[in-house]
Write a protein that holds these residues in place. Sequence first.
Motif, short mmCIF file in Angstrom:
data_model
loop_
_atom_site.label_atom_id
_atom_site.label_comp_id
_atom_site.label_asym_id
_atom_site.label_seq_id
_atom_site.Cartn_x
_atom_site.Cartn_y
_atom_site.Cartn_z
N GLN A 172 90.16 85.68 69.13
CA GLN A 172 89.06 85.67 68.39
C GLN A 172 89.10 84.17 67.84
O GLN A 172 87.87 83.65 67.95
N ALA A 173 89.95 83.59 67.38
CA ALA A 173 89.83 82.22 66.62
C ALA A 173 89.85 81.30 67.91
O ALA A 173 89.01 80.34 67.73
N GLU A 174 90.11 81.35 69.12
CA GLU A 174 90.17 80.75 70.14
C GLU A 174 88.24 80.42 70.43
O GLU A 174 87.73 79.56 70.77
N LEU A 175 87.76 81.62 70.67
CA LEU A 175 86.42 81.89 70.69
C LEU A 175 85.72 81.14 69.48
O LEU A 175 84.60 80.62 69.93
N LEU A 176 85.93 81.33 68.20
CA LEU A 176 85.24 80.67 67.23
C LEU A 176 85.40 78.92 67.43
O LEU A 176 84.58 78.47 66.90
N ARG A 177 86.59 78.78 67.64
CA ARG A 177 86.85 77.27 67.80
C ARG A 177 85.66 76.68 68.90
O ARG A 177 85.28 75.73 68.75
N ALA A 178 85.61 77.51 70.03
CA ALA A 178 84.79 77.05 71.11
C ALA A 178 83.15 77.15 70.65
O ALA A 178 82.43 76.27 70.92
N ARG A 183 78.47 74.19 68.98
CA ARG A 183 77.54 73.69 67.92
C ARG A 183 77.58 72.39 67.89
O ARG A 183 76.37 71.70 67.59
N LEU A 184 78.66 71.60 67.74
CA LEU A 184 78.46 70.23 67.58
C LEU A 184 78.04 69.49 68.61
O LEU A 184 77.61 68.43 68.63
N ALA A 185 78.12 70.04 69.90
CA ALA A 185 77.70 69.40 71.10
C ALA A 185 76.11 69.54 71.14
O ALA A 185 75.51 69.14 72.40
N GLY A 186 75.58 70.48 70.59
CA GLY A 186 74.10 70.64 70.85
C GLY A 186 73.69 71.99 71.43
O GLY A 186 72.85 72.16 72.00
N LEU A 187 74.61 72.79 71.48
CA LEU A 187 74.32 74.13 72.09
C LEU A 187 74.54 75.52 71.18
O LEU A 187 75.29 76.13 71.20
N PRO A 188 73.46 75.47 70.16
CA PRO A 188 73.48 76.68 69.29
C PRO A 188 73.33 77.84 69.82
O PRO A 188 73.77 78.66 69.14
N ARG A 189 72.81 78.08 71.05
CA ARG A 189 72.45 79.30 71.67
C ARG A 189 73.90 79.85 71.96
O ARG A 189 74.19 81.17 71.68
N ALA A 190 74.81 78.94 72.69
CA ALA A 190 75.90 79.39 73.19
C ALA A 190 76.82 79.72 71.96
O ALA A 190 77.60 80.78 71.82
N ALA A 191 76.83 78.89 70.81
CA ALA A 191 77.66 78.96 69.75
C ALA A 191 77.47 80.25 68.80
O ALA A 191 78.10 81.06 68.58
N SER A 192 75.90 80.79 68.81
CA SER A 192 75.49 81.85 68.12
C SER A 192 76.03 83.18 69.08
O SER A 192 76.52 83.91 68.16
N ALA A 193 75.72 83.05 70.06
CA ALA A 193 76.50 84.13 70.99
C ALA A 193 77.69 84.45 70.99
O ALA A 193 78.33 85.61 71.00
N ALA A 194 78.55 83.40 70.80
CA ALA A 194 80.14 83.42 70.74
C ALA A 194 80.39 83.92 69.34
O ALA A 194 81.19 85.06 69.46
N VAL A 195 79.88 83.70 68.24
CA VAL A 195 80.10 84.18 67.00
C VAL A 195 79.62 85.62 66.99
O VAL A 195 80.53 86.45 66.62
N THR A 196 78.78 86.26 67.55
CA THR A 196 78.15 87.65 67.84
C THR A 196 79.13 88.21 68.23
O THR A 196 79.51 89.35 68.08
N VAL A 197 79.83 87.82 69.48
CA VAL A 197 80.89 88.58 70.30
C VAL A 197 81.98 88.85 69.29
O VAL A 197 82.73 89.90 69.09
N VAL A 198 82.43 87.66 68.72
CA VAL A 198 83.68 87.96 67.86
C VAL A 198 83.33 89.01 66.64
O VAL A 198 84.32 89.87 66.40
N THR A 199 82.08 89.00 66.04
CA THR A 199 81.93 90.05 65.07
C THR A 199 81.86 91.52 65.58
O THR A 199 82.23 92.36 65.06
N GLY A 200 81.20 91.33 66.87
CA GLY A 200 81.16 92.47 67.68
C GLY A 200 82.84 93.18 67.94
O GLY A 200 83.14 94.47 67.58
N VAL A 201 83.64 92.35 68.44
CA VAL A 201 84.88 92.84 68.46
C VAL A 201 85.84 93.36 67.24
O VAL A 201 86.32 94.48 67.33
N ARG A 202 85.29 92.55 66.28
CA ARG A 202 86.22 92.82 65.01
C ARG A 202 85.40 94.49 64.52
O ARG A 202 86.20 95.23 64.01
N ALA A 203 84.30 94.56 64.58
CA ALA A 203 83.49 95.80 64.17
C ALA A 203 84.17 96.86 65.22
O ALA A 203 84.45 97.87 64.74
N ALA A 204 84.49 96.57 66.38
CA ALA A 204 85.02 97.62 67.64
C ALA A 204 86.62 98.04 66.94
O ALA A 204 86.98 99.18 66.95
N ARG A 205 87.08 97.01 66.69
CA ARG A 205 88.76 97.01 66.38
C ARG A 205 88.89 97.74 65.08
O ARG A 205 89.74 98.43 64.86
#
Length: 599
Positions: A172-178, A183-205
């Motif tokens: 999860q931390a590796e995906l949050l770093r990515a 976000r710093l590279a100007g890709l807010p859509r990818a960044a937002s979706a990656a954070v959503t995946v992490v929160t979804g994984v945490r909810a599942a676990r």
Amino acid sequence: MSTSPQLPAVAPSVTAELVEALSPRLRKRLDAGVAKLAGRPVVRDGDTVRIAIDDDTDLELHAPGSVVTSADAVRCGCLLAPDCLHRAAAASAAPVAEDVQAAPAGAAEDARAQSSAGPAAAGEAAQPPSPPASEPRPDSPSPGQLGAARAVFEAAAAVLEAGTDGAGAVLQAELLRAAHTARLAGLPRAASAAVTVVTGVRAARSADPAYRLPDLVAALRTVLGVAHRLPGAAGAELVELRGTVRQPYTPDASLRLYGLFSEPVLTATGYAGAVTWTADAEGRLYTVSDVAPGGAGRAIGAADRTVRIGDTALTHRELSRAGLAVSGATVSPTGRLGAGAGVRAVRASGVDWRGEPLDRLWAVPVAEQVRRALGDGPHDLLFLDVTLTGTVREATGDCLLADCEGLALRLAAAHDDPALPHRQNLRLLAAARGSRLRVIARLAPGPLPRALLLAAEHPSQPGVRVDLGLDRLQRADLPASAVPPAAVPVPDEAPLHLLRRRVHHAVSGGRRVLAFPGGAAGDPARLRRTGFTTGAAVLDELHTTAADRTRDAFGRLLPADTPRFARAWLAAACYTGEVERDLCATAWGFRSGSDLDGS
């Protein structure tokens, strides 16, 4: 591993930094440390949150604005600090915050209000602005964006390979770093979706009752799809894949709005509140939201909070049945009303759903409404006249069955959290068989006509409407002539579920659940017999990549080709989604225009 709502949100970059600083030995113990920390007492004192590690040791998180924005803000009093396990465990147990700087007023609400429109929107909502980056060429991604997209794809592929069961705090931390890098590279859509995946994984676990596997599948499909497509994108496609950091608000002069309904918002990312939908005289929809960090209690209580528009004293519950006159209005592209200093609003009279101008929303043909919801329309709401006919049992519970212009429509609960009254209200409405009601629902794409029920006319009181996520019906509200619900046999569906369940199984159990020999030997053949030849080929490739493990000269298994498996899964997920979209259009009585196989 669970996410504690008592802890302040932690920026993705902070969690990634703390986990990366751990030694290999401590990384192996991180998941156990998170589980142990979840049971410790938490005390909040202003901007500081303290966790009692033991009788003599406290861990502190300094969170101005309820967000931890730097690793130095996480302090531990144990002898091993700052290289201890506790700091990384606390960050991994906390909700994920929006990265970098704090959002402008209303930006977080704007993002979460959009999440009420469906799971895909939640992963692509507007985000707070990130630090300035080098301006990319408009016709091609910059080298930094290419590198960030590659990092996001690899990190998300690793999560997919492990599945929710195996994607612990380190992955999860590796995906949050990515996500932070994107976000710093100007890709807010990818960044937002990656954070959503992490929160979804945490909810599942953590067995969160609000967790929904289809939402996590959609988020993972988004993040892998954006990262995969971006290197070859240009023009309008590239702009879409990059995304935007926030929704622009434009002046819209004066508005006369009529309340439609309110719905609770409760997301897996730790945000809660309410969104009230209104319409103007031309039928355009506008929303007023109050969404902030919180749980189910805030989602229920937000309906009785004053709306944040001008000086009006209306609550969300009152606005849903009244009206609003707004001057100096500012509106986002999705119809969300801004609450700037120059906005003025006063209470006005409302109208019944069957009166003008709201009646025109129900006058639009159903097929046209569904076409708009499946396309690029501003919302996915359906305004339907239905007759309740019974119930039908599905894997997730009973659905209300209704006749809608000759279609056998399934009306499902919009939210399964037991604190919200959606499902209880659905069961009571099932007892009002034969009632003809106007309802508002959200389209749920699938091979059968299906929608999520949001609001309905009262079954026994004409002119009264019920917000099914906020109001609780009682048995006394049913008409005296109520007929017990009738069970309806479930019709056969297209065998697309054979592919869909494999896509879902991979997200839950990882690559290994698809690698078992003979796990789905007859599924591709069945898909081919029913005309889904492309689907059969996609499923064959998914199983082949899952089971493909080569060995070295000494017979030892080499690491799996994770990117290849991720691409095969992405193809299967995208194909399934497009076919379901086409089947949905057909089920509602029109063709969507796609041409997949012969279906």
